[in-house]
Design an enzyme around this catalytic site. Structure first.
Site, PDB file in Angstrom:
ATOM      1  N   GLN A  23      12.735  60.315  26.331  1.00 41.19           N
ATOM      2  CA  GLN A  23      13.239  61.285  27.320  1.00 41.19           C
ATOM      3  C   GLN A  23      13.395  62.649  26.658  1.00 41.19           C
ATOM      4  O   GLN A  23      13.927  62.756  25.544  1.00 41.19           O
ATOM      5  CB  GLN A  23      14.598  60.815  27.877  1.00 41.19           C
ATOM      6  CG  GLN A  23      15.147  61.715  28.983  1.00 41.19           C
ATOM      7  CD  GLN A  23      16.458  61.186  29.584  1.00 41.19           C
ATOM      8  OE1 GLN A  23      17.013  60.187  29.116  1.00 41.19           O
ATOM      9  NE2 GLN A  23      16.938  61.861  30.612  1.00 41.19           N
ATOM     10  N   HIS A  62      15.265  61.537  35.832  1.00 43.48           N
ATOM     11  CA  HIS A  62      14.099  61.815  36.678  1.00 43.48           C
ATOM     12  C   HIS A  62      13.141  60.631  36.673  1.00 43.48           C
ATOM     13  O   HIS A  62      12.958  59.959  35.664  1.00 43.48           O
ATOM     14  CB  HIS A  62      13.355  63.080  36.234  1.00 43.48           C
ATOM     15  CG  HIS A  62      13.135  63.160  34.766  1.00 43.48           C
ATOM     16  ND1 HIS A  62      14.120  63.531  33.892  1.00 43.48           N
ATOM     17  CD2 HIS A  62      12.039  62.909  34.005  1.00 43.48           C
ATOM     18  CE1 HIS A  62      13.648  63.503  32.657  1.00 43.48           C
ATOM     19  NE2 HIS A  62      12.383  63.116  32.696  1.00 43.48           N
TER      20      HIS A  62
HETATM   21  P1  5GP Z   1      10.848  63.099  30.099  1.00 45.12           P
HETATM   22  O1  5GP Z   1      10.242  63.277  28.759  1.00 45.12           O
HETATM   23  O2  5GP Z   1      12.277  63.580  30.032  1.00 45.12           O
HETATM   24  O3  5GP Z   1      10.715  61.741  30.684  1.00 45.12           O
HETATM   25  O4  5GP Z   1      10.061  64.023  31.098  1.00 45.12           O
HETATM   26  C1  5GP Z   1      10.315  65.368  31.288  1.00 45.12           C
HETATM   27  C2  5GP Z   1       9.186  65.904  32.114  1.00 45.12           C
HETATM   28  O5  5GP Z   1       9.555  67.190  32.563  1.00 45.12           O
HETATM   29  C3  5GP Z   1       7.889  66.058  31.328  1.00 45.12           C
HETATM   30  O6  5GP Z   1       6.843  65.365  31.993  1.00 45.12           O
HETATM   31  C4  5GP Z   1       7.653  67.570  31.302  1.00 45.12           C
HETATM   32  O7  5GP Z   1       6.299  67.892  31.417  1.00 45.12           O
HETATM   33  C5  5GP Z   1       8.460  68.051  32.483  1.00 45.12           C
HETATM   34  N1  5GP Z   1       9.019  69.386  32.335  1.00 45.12           N
HETATM   35  C6  5GP Z   1       9.571  69.939  31.222  1.00 45.12           C
HETATM   36  N2  5GP Z   1      10.026  71.182  31.492  1.00 45.12           N
HETATM   37  C7  5GP Z   1       9.765  71.403  32.806  1.00 45.12           C
HETATM   38  C8  5GP Z   1       9.999  72.516  33.672  1.00 45.12           C
HETATM   39  O8  5GP Z   1      10.539  73.555  33.293  1.00 45.12           O
HETATM   40  N3  5GP Z   1       9.592  72.384  34.974  1.00 45.12           N
HETATM   41  C9  5GP Z   1       8.986  71.245  35.433  1.00 45.12           C
HETATM   42  N4  5GP Z   1       8.625  71.240  36.718  1.00 45.12           N
HETATM   43  N5  5GP Z   1       8.727  70.194  34.638  1.00 45.12           N
HETATM   44  C10 5GP Z   1       9.126  70.261  33.346  1.00 45.12           C
END
Ligand code: 5GP
Length: 143
Positions: free
Chosen positions: A101, A107
């Site tokens: 994460q 999310h």
């Molecule tokens: P995680 O690694 O926490 O599961 O996923 C975070 C997701 O958020 C990633 O797929 C990344 O591309 C996306 N993400 C990171 N920063 C932003 C942002 O500022 N806006 C949007 N729409 N997505 C983001």
């Protein structure tokens, strides 16, 4: 580093999106959830569903918040599948840095999948805004 017992950080990027302090490409919104395009997509049509309540991981989500996320994910996944003409899709969510994460607001990822098409790397390459907007429009047409 995101840990399972972390307190919620009101300044994380998704909290800022929820407060309208960051630009965002919204697909769907209701009183408990928001769905929007991932800016570093691992597949064309990759989007995210978040609860409006503050929660870092699945363990922090209320039952009601978890139910609301799933209900929105079901709507949005159906639209993504139709818009991207996808024979399959993936839903995933990571809890803590140990699990990969990177944003400390809960999310659910929704990713359309096609046979033989590998996913891009996780959170690596920002997509062009015009391309994301075009994809979002196609998904919204099915919501
Ligand atoms: P995680 O690694 O926490 O599961 O996923 C975070 C997701 O958020 C990633 O797929 C990344 O591309 C996306 N993400 C990171 N920063 C932003 C942002 O500022 N806006 C949007 N729409 N997505 C983001």
């Amino acid at each position: 580093m995101i840990k399972l017992d972390d307190a919620y950080d009101e300044n994380n990027i998704f909290a800022k999106i929820l407060r309208g302090e960051m630009p965002n490409i919204t697909l769907y919104e209701d009183d408990k959830t928001l769905a929007f395009m991932d800016i570093m997509p691992q597949a064309v049509g990759h989007c995210l569903v978040i609860p409006k309540e503050p929660a870092v991981t699945f363990l922090d989500l209320s039952e009601d918040g978890a139910a609301a996320v799933m209900a929105t994910a079901k709507k949005v996944a159906a639209a993504v599948v139709q818009a991207m003409d996808a024979p399959g899709f993936m839903m995933a969510q990571l809890n803590s840095s140990a699990a990969g994460q990177t944003v400390p607001h809960y999310h659910m990822h929704i990713l359309p999948r096609h046979d033989g098409l590998e996913l891009e790397f996780h959170a690596r390459k920002p997509e062009n805004m015009a391309v994301l907007n075009e994809t979002a429009e196609k998904i919204r047409a099915h919501l």
